[in-house]
Design an enzyme around this catalytic site. Structure first.
Site, PDB file in Angstrom:
ATOM      1  N   TYR A  50      15.834 -88.078  -3.809  1.00 16.86           N
ATOM      2  CA  TYR A  50      14.468 -88.517  -4.136  1.00 16.86           C
ATOM      3  C   TYR A  50      13.369 -87.587  -3.611  1.00 16.86           C
ATOM      4  O   TYR A  50      12.186 -87.827  -3.863  1.00 16.86           O
ATOM      5  CB  TYR A  50      14.237 -89.933  -3.589  1.00 16.86           C
ATOM      6  CG  TYR A  50      15.198 -90.955  -4.161  1.00 16.86           C
ATOM      7  CD1 TYR A  50      15.229 -91.214  -5.526  1.00 16.86           C
ATOM      8  CD2 TYR A  50      16.085 -91.646  -3.337  1.00 16.86           C
ATOM      9  CE1 TYR A  50      16.123 -92.134  -6.060  1.00 16.86           C
ATOM     10  CE2 TYR A  50      16.978 -92.581  -3.861  1.00 16.86           C
ATOM     11  CZ  TYR A  50      16.987 -92.810  -5.224  1.00 16.86           C
ATOM     12  OH  TYR A  50      17.863 -93.731  -5.752  1.00 16.86           O
ATOM     13  N   ARG A  53      24.149 -90.122 -12.194  1.00 20.44           N
ATOM     14  CA  ARG A  53      24.524 -90.766 -10.935  1.00 20.44           C
ATOM     15  C   ARG A  53      25.582 -91.853 -11.145  1.00 20.44           C
ATOM     16  O   ARG A  53      26.308 -91.815 -12.115  1.00 20.44           O
ATOM     17  CB  ARG A  53      23.249 -91.286 -10.268  1.00 20.44           C
ATOM     18  CG  ARG A  53      22.230 -90.155 -10.029  1.00 20.44           C
ATOM     19  CD  ARG A  53      21.003 -90.642  -9.312  1.00 20.44           C
ATOM     20  NE  ARG A  53      21.349 -91.205  -8.018  1.00 20.44           N
ATOM     21  CZ  ARG A  53      20.587 -92.086  -7.364  1.00 20.44           C
ATOM     22  NH1 ARG A  53      19.449 -92.494  -7.899  1.00 20.44           N
ATOM     23  NH2 ARG A  53      20.961 -92.550  -6.193  1.00 20.44           N
ATOM     24  N   GLU A 113       8.792 -96.381 -18.440  1.00 20.69           N
ATOM     25  CA  GLU A 113       9.670 -96.478 -17.259  1.00 20.69           C
ATOM     26  C   GLU A 113       9.884 -95.077 -16.682  1.00 20.69           C
ATOM     27  O   GLU A 113      10.140 -94.135 -17.435  1.00 20.69           O
ATOM     28  CB  GLU A 113      11.013 -97.089 -17.686  1.00 20.69           C
ATOM     29  CG  GLU A 113      11.987 -97.251 -16.538  1.00 20.69           C
ATOM     30  CD  GLU A 113      13.180 -98.118 -16.946  1.00 20.69           C
ATOM     31  OE1 GLU A 113      12.982 -99.248 -17.425  1.00 20.69           O
ATOM     32  OE2 GLU A 113      14.315 -97.631 -16.788  1.00 20.69           O
ATOM     33  N   ALA A 168      16.093-100.288  -8.193  1.00 22.95           N
ATOM     34  CA  ALA A 168      17.401-100.848  -8.571  1.00 22.95           C
ATOM     35  C   ALA A 168      17.282-102.051  -9.510  1.00 22.95           C
ATOM     36  O   ALA A 168      18.239-102.383 -10.222  1.00 22.95           O
ATOM     37  CB  ALA A 168      18.188-101.232  -7.320  1.00 22.95           C
ATOM     38  N   ASN A 205       8.341 -97.827 -12.082  1.00 31.65           N
ATOM     39  CA  ASN A 205       9.654 -97.427 -11.582  1.00 31.65           C
ATOM     40  C   ASN A 205      10.240 -98.679 -10.953  1.00 31.65           C
ATOM     41  O   ASN A 205       9.883 -99.033  -9.831  1.00 31.65           O
ATOM     42  CB  ASN A 205       9.525 -96.298 -10.547  1.00 31.65           C
ATOM     43  CG  ASN A 205      10.896 -95.855 -10.054  1.00 31.65           C
ATOM     44  OD1 ASN A 205      11.894 -96.542 -10.254  1.00 31.65           O
ATOM     45  ND2 ASN A 205      10.938 -94.701  -9.401  1.00 31.65           N
ATOM     46  N   PRO A 232      11.404-101.752  -5.549  1.00 33.66           N
ATOM     47  CA  PRO A 232      12.005-101.816  -4.227  1.00 33.66           C
ATOM     48  C   PRO A 232      12.497-100.470  -3.697  1.00 33.66           C
ATOM     49  O   PRO A 232      13.027 -99.656  -4.452  1.00 33.66           O
ATOM     50  CB  PRO A 232      13.182-102.774  -4.423  1.00 33.66           C
ATOM     51  CG  PRO A 232      13.470-102.745  -5.877  1.00 33.66           C
ATOM     52  CD  PRO A 232      12.146-102.534  -6.556  1.00 33.66           C
ATOM     53  N   ASN A 233      12.259-100.287  -2.419  1.00 35.23           N
ATOM     54  CA  ASN A 233      12.707 -99.110  -1.654  1.00 35.23           C
ATOM     55  C   ASN A 233      11.918 -97.842  -1.964  1.00 35.23           C
ATOM     56  O   ASN A 233      12.125 -96.816  -1.302  1.00 35.23           O
ATOM     57  CB  ASN A 233      14.213 -98.844  -1.853  1.00 35.23           C
ATOM     58  CG  ASN A 233      15.046 -99.978  -1.304  1.00 35.23           C
ATOM     59  OD1 ASN A 233      14.870-100.368  -0.153  1.00 35.23           O
ATOM     60  ND2 ASN A 233      15.920-100.538  -2.114  1.00 35.23           N
ATOM     61  N   ARG A 245      14.407 -91.939   2.672  1.00 33.66           N
ATOM     62  CA  ARG A 245      15.779 -92.206   2.208  1.00 33.66           C
ATOM     63  C   ARG A 245      16.289 -91.077   1.294  1.00 33.66           C
ATOM     64  O   ARG A 245      15.498 -90.461   0.556  1.00 33.66           O
ATOM     65  CB  ARG A 245      15.834 -93.531   1.467  1.00 33.66           C
ATOM     66  CG  ARG A 245      15.166 -93.521   0.113  1.00 33.66           C
ATOM     67  CD  ARG A 245      15.615 -94.727  -0.698  1.00 33.66           C
ATOM     68  NE  ARG A 245      14.897 -94.789  -1.942  1.00 33.66           N
ATOM     69  CZ  ARG A 245      15.309 -95.505  -2.984  1.00 33.66           C
ATOM     70  NH1 ARG A 245      16.414 -96.197  -2.903  1.00 33.66           N
ATOM     71  NH2 ARG A 245      14.623 -95.527  -4.081  1.00 33.66           N
ATOM     72  N   HIS A 271      11.851 -92.778 -13.502  1.00 32.25           N
ATOM     73  CA  HIS A 271      12.767 -92.678 -12.368  1.00 32.25           C
ATOM     74  C   HIS A 271      12.672 -91.283 -11.789  1.00 32.25           C
ATOM     75  O   HIS A 271      12.647 -90.303 -12.547  1.00 32.25           O
ATOM     76  CB  HIS A 271      14.214 -92.942 -12.804  1.00 32.25           C
ATOM     77  CG  HIS A 271      14.388 -94.333 -13.311  1.00 32.25           C
ATOM     78  ND1 HIS A 271      14.423 -95.421 -12.485  1.00 32.25           N
ATOM     79  CD2 HIS A 271      14.471 -94.811 -14.577  1.00 32.25           C
ATOM     80  CE1 HIS A 271      14.533 -96.512 -13.217  1.00 32.25           C
ATOM     81  NE2 HIS A 271      14.553 -96.171 -14.482  1.00 32.25           N
TER      82      HIS A 271
HETATM   83  C1  DQA Z   1      15.312 -94.922  -8.969  1.00 30.11           C
HETATM   84  C2  DQA Z   1      16.762 -94.956  -9.468  1.00 30.11           C
HETATM   85  C3  DQA Z   1      17.425 -96.291  -9.142  1.00 30.11           C
HETATM   86  O1  DQA Z   1      18.778 -96.286  -9.571  1.00 30.11           O
HETATM   87  C4  DQA Z   1      17.412 -96.558  -7.654  1.00 30.11           C
HETATM   88  O2  DQA Z   1      17.949 -97.824  -7.377  1.00 30.11           O
HETATM   89  C5  DQA Z   1      16.046 -96.397  -7.065  1.00 30.11           C
HETATM   90  C6  DQA Z   1      15.219 -95.284  -7.507  1.00 30.11           C
HETATM   91  C7  DQA Z   1      14.682 -93.527  -9.162  1.00 30.11           C
HETATM   92  O3  DQA Z   1      13.456 -93.437  -9.077  1.00 30.11           O
HETATM   93  O4  DQA Z   1      15.390 -92.538  -9.363  1.00 30.11           O
HETATM   94  O5  DQA Z   1      15.665 -97.123  -6.154  1.00 30.11           O
HETATM   95  O6  DQA Z   1      14.554 -95.852  -9.724  1.00 30.11           O
END
Ligand code: DQA
Length: 150
Positions: free
Chosen positions: A23, A108, A99, A78, A75, A10-11, A18, A101
């Site tokens: 990011y 963070r 995984e 959240a 990835n 997500p996102n 964002r 990120h």
């Molecule tokens: C993330 C880190 C997560 O905490 C966050 O909610 C994201 C992006 C990252 O790629 O750094 O959406 O997965």
């Protein structure tokens, strides 16, 4: 190891829009183009998927099982921090999963320090921006080479 699936949660489709300080400025399409180019250079057949929905990601993970995918790079966004459903799905398909990120989740907010999904993965890459995906591809390539030697 040839058949790899990269899953963005997500996102991540909002990458480049964002929180650019966290990011980066590059959008997901450009990040994906780079991942696909590097995968091709490494002789891998990569497929990329993004969903903002937990169920959509679980369906994709299960599809990876039926499609004979040999390695997954995920990835989970959240969902990383609370989705036991995703953790179970990664464990269920029994496909080696890394995984990734973009940010260093340990630097963070407190709630980001814990990954419930990482326990189902063979390893985690975080804090290297988009290069994390390339490092994960390299890890799969090295593992495949090591497996050939033994
Ligand atoms: C993330 C880190 C997560 O905490 C966050 O909610 C994201 C992006 C990252 O790629 O750094 O959406 O997965």
């Amino acid at each position: 190891m040839k058949k790899i699936c990269i899953i963005h949660g997500p996102n991540l489709n909002f990458t480049g829009i964002r929180e650019q300080g966290v990011y980066g400025k590059k959008n997901l399409d450009d990040i994906n183009k780079n991942i696909l180019a590097k995968a091709e250079e490494m002789g891998m057949d990569a497929d990329i998927f993004q969903s903002n929905y937990e169920g959509g990601i679980i369906d994709k993970l299960q599809q990876c099982y039926f499609d004979g995918v040999e390695g997954i790079i995920i990835n989970p966004g959240a969902f990383t921090h609370y989705s036991y459903a995703l953790r179970d799905a990664i464990a269920s398909v029994k496909i080696p999963t890394i995984e990734v990120h973009l940010s260093n989740i340990h630097q963070r907010d407190e709630f980001r320090h814990k990954s419930v999904t990482a326990a189902s993965c063979i390893g985690q890459m975080c804090g290297f921006g988009e290069n994390g995906y390339i490092l994960a591809l390299m890890a799969f390539k090295m593992m495949a080479e090591d497996a050939k030697k033994s």
